[in-house]
Enzyme design. Structure first.
Site, PDB file in Angstrom:
ATOM      1  CB  THR A  33     -36.934 -46.489 -36.960  1.00  0.00           C
ATOM      2  OG1 THR A  33     -36.352 -45.362 -36.342  1.00  0.00           O
ATOM      3  CG2 THR A  33     -37.012 -47.635 -35.970  1.00  0.00           C
ATOM      4  NE  ARG A  81     -35.193 -37.943 -29.860  1.00  0.00           N
ATOM      5  CZ  ARG A  81     -35.661 -38.871 -30.692  1.00  0.00           C
ATOM      6  NH1 ARG A  81     -34.836 -39.726 -31.263  1.00  0.00           N
ATOM      7  NH2 ARG A  81     -36.934 -38.941 -30.959  1.00  0.00           N
ATOM      8  CB  THR A 108     -41.109 -46.483 -37.181  1.00  0.00           C
ATOM      9  OG1 THR A 108     -40.480 -45.373 -37.861  1.00  0.00           O
ATOM     10  CG2 THR A 108     -42.312 -46.918 -37.986  1.00  0.00           C
ATOM     11  N   GLY A 109     -41.535 -43.625 -35.644  1.00  0.00           N
ATOM     12  CA  GLY A 109     -42.226 -42.340 -35.705  1.00  0.00           C
ATOM     13  C   GLY A 109     -41.547 -41.342 -34.796  1.00  0.00           C
ATOM     14  N   GLY A 128     -40.414 -40.120 -31.846  1.00  0.00           N
ATOM     15  CA  GLY A 128     -40.209 -40.905 -30.634  1.00  0.00           C
ATOM     16  C   GLY A 128     -40.770 -40.317 -29.356  1.00  0.00           C
ATOM     17  CG  ASP A 145     -39.959 -44.561 -30.245  1.00  0.00           C
ATOM     18  OD1 ASP A 145     -39.127 -43.885 -30.888  1.00  0.00           O
ATOM     19  OD2 ASP A 145     -40.770 -45.326 -30.795  1.00  0.00           O
TER      20      ASP A 145
HETATM   21  N1  ASP Z   1     -38.761 -43.458 -33.462  1.00  0.00           N
HETATM   22  C1  ASP Z   1     -37.427 -43.043 -33.810  1.00  0.00           C
HETATM   23  C2  ASP Z   1     -36.946 -42.043 -32.806  1.00  0.00           C
HETATM   24  O1  ASP Z   1     -37.705 -41.196 -32.404  1.00  0.00           O
HETATM   25  C3  ASP Z   1     -37.334 -42.455 -35.170  1.00  0.00           C
HETATM   26  C4  ASP Z   1     -37.866 -43.319 -36.275  1.00  0.00           C
HETATM   27  O2  ASP Z   1     -38.839 -44.033 -36.081  1.00  0.00           O
HETATM   28  O3  ASP Z   1     -37.290 -43.277 -37.382  1.00  0.00           O
HETATM   29  O4  ASP Z   1     -35.791 -42.053 -32.472  1.00  0.00           O
END
Ligand code: ASP
Length: 339
Positions: A208, A236, A258-259, A261, A239
């Protein structure tokens, strides 16, 4: 003598003020957190990431330096990263279980807390621009799927054929995730089958992208854009496009996450940084690292970038790495990848 003394003190104060002003951060970006280890990245790949992050920082910086606002800076930095297949946003987004690229993005303007977001879109070339159009040119905050696409087209935003977003490496990542699913199904024949397709495959790293900026008038803005998580299904949404979860800005702080979500949504992560500063009177660094620590305690992982109104930054993460960069008022750039 007395006059000379106060002159010298005055000059010193001016110098200190100028030096502090110069080291104030005006833009911070991330390109995702995750299992990012030096031993798994070639020098060429590392150089490509560093160059991409530098370009995005310079794009946002030049917006600020030419008198544009922090929303412009956030948009400019994110558009470049959406266009770059290195990141999981726009071109190069991860694939859903059904083999599609479904994109989410949000942007928020701190002074008025106006916000715009799009989710699950497949034909908007730069979802962050669509999010901004929602913020500025609609009376809503979040639009999804076909409706968001129709809105973006009616605003004259550039569309793209869904095949534009495809990259071979993301396609292969989906194939690995699907293979893992079917292996799970075979192994779980004893009736204790876990939900193998869900949570979505954590594709070693989250790619992200996000940006937070502080303009010359002291206004903060935040934005985030993503393809979500590989093998996501059933529409789906993560976040990133949820205001307060993956993206948030007010008068005091701007945050982009980022992470994994689901954990950031359950933690209202981005807003929690702001709330701890506002109600708990915690400094930025402490508020930001508290949020990531609590996400870790819940079993989640990832990171965030945050910038406050005084130009302080925090970039905590609980993964092995996070692509991240920052630029100060005087144009000094820092790029970091590993822990
Ligand atoms: N936070 C993003 C999600 O869950 C994924 C990412 O951070 O790469 O969609």
């Amino acid at each position: 003598m007395k006059v000379q003394y106060s002159l010298i003190v005055g000059l010193l104060l001016l110098l200190v003020h100028a030096a502090v002003g110069q080291s104030r951060y005006v833009l911070v970006i991330h390109g995702g957190a995750g299992t990012i280890l030096k031993e798994n990245i070639t020098p060429q790949q590392e150089a490509a990431f560093r160059a991409a992050l530098t370009d995005a920082l310079l794009a946002g910086y030049s917006a600020i330096k030419t008198g544009k606002n922090s929303l412009d800076a956030v948009e400019a930095a994110i558009v470049l990263m959406e266009d770059n297949p290195l990141f999981n946003a726009g071109k190069g987004a991860v694939f859903t279980h059904e083999g599609k690229n479904e994109l989410d993005a949000a942007i928020m303007w701190g002074p008025t807390r106006d916000a715009g977001a799009v989710a699950g879109v497949t034909t908007i070339r730069n979802p962050i621009r669509a999010a901004r159009a929602v913020l500025e040119r609609s009376e809503h905050v979040m639009l999804t799927g076909k409706g968001a696409e129709a809105f973006a087209a009616s605003m004259g935003l550039q569309t793209a054929d869904p095949s534009y977003f495809r990259t071979e490496s993301r396609w292969q990542a989906l194939q690995r995730a699907l293979e893992r699913d079917s292996l799970n199904s075979v192994l779980d024949h004893d009736g204790h089958k876990q939900s193998s397709a869900y949570p979505p495959y954590r594709d070693e790293k989250y790619g992200t992208v996000g940006a937070v900026a502080l303009d010359e008038a002291g206004n903060l803005a935040a934005g985030t854009s993503t393809g979500g998580m590989t093998n996501k299904r059933f529409g789906r949404i993560g976040d990133a496009p949820i205001i307060g979860a993956g993206t948030y800005a007010n008068e005091q702080v701007a945050v982009s996450c980022t992470g994994w979500g689901e954990f950031f949504i359950r933690s209202t992560a981005a807003y929690d940084v702001a709330a701890q500063m506002k109600y708990g009177r915690l400094p930025l660094a402490e508020a930001a690292s508290n949020v990531i620590r609590k996400i870790g305690e819940l079993g989640g992982d990832g990171g965030l970038i945050a910038l406050d109104k005084d130009g302080n930054i925090a970039m905590p993460f609980n993964t092995s790495g996070m692509y991240r960069g920052a630029i100060t008022e005087s144009g000094e750039i820092t790029i970091e990848i590993y822990r």
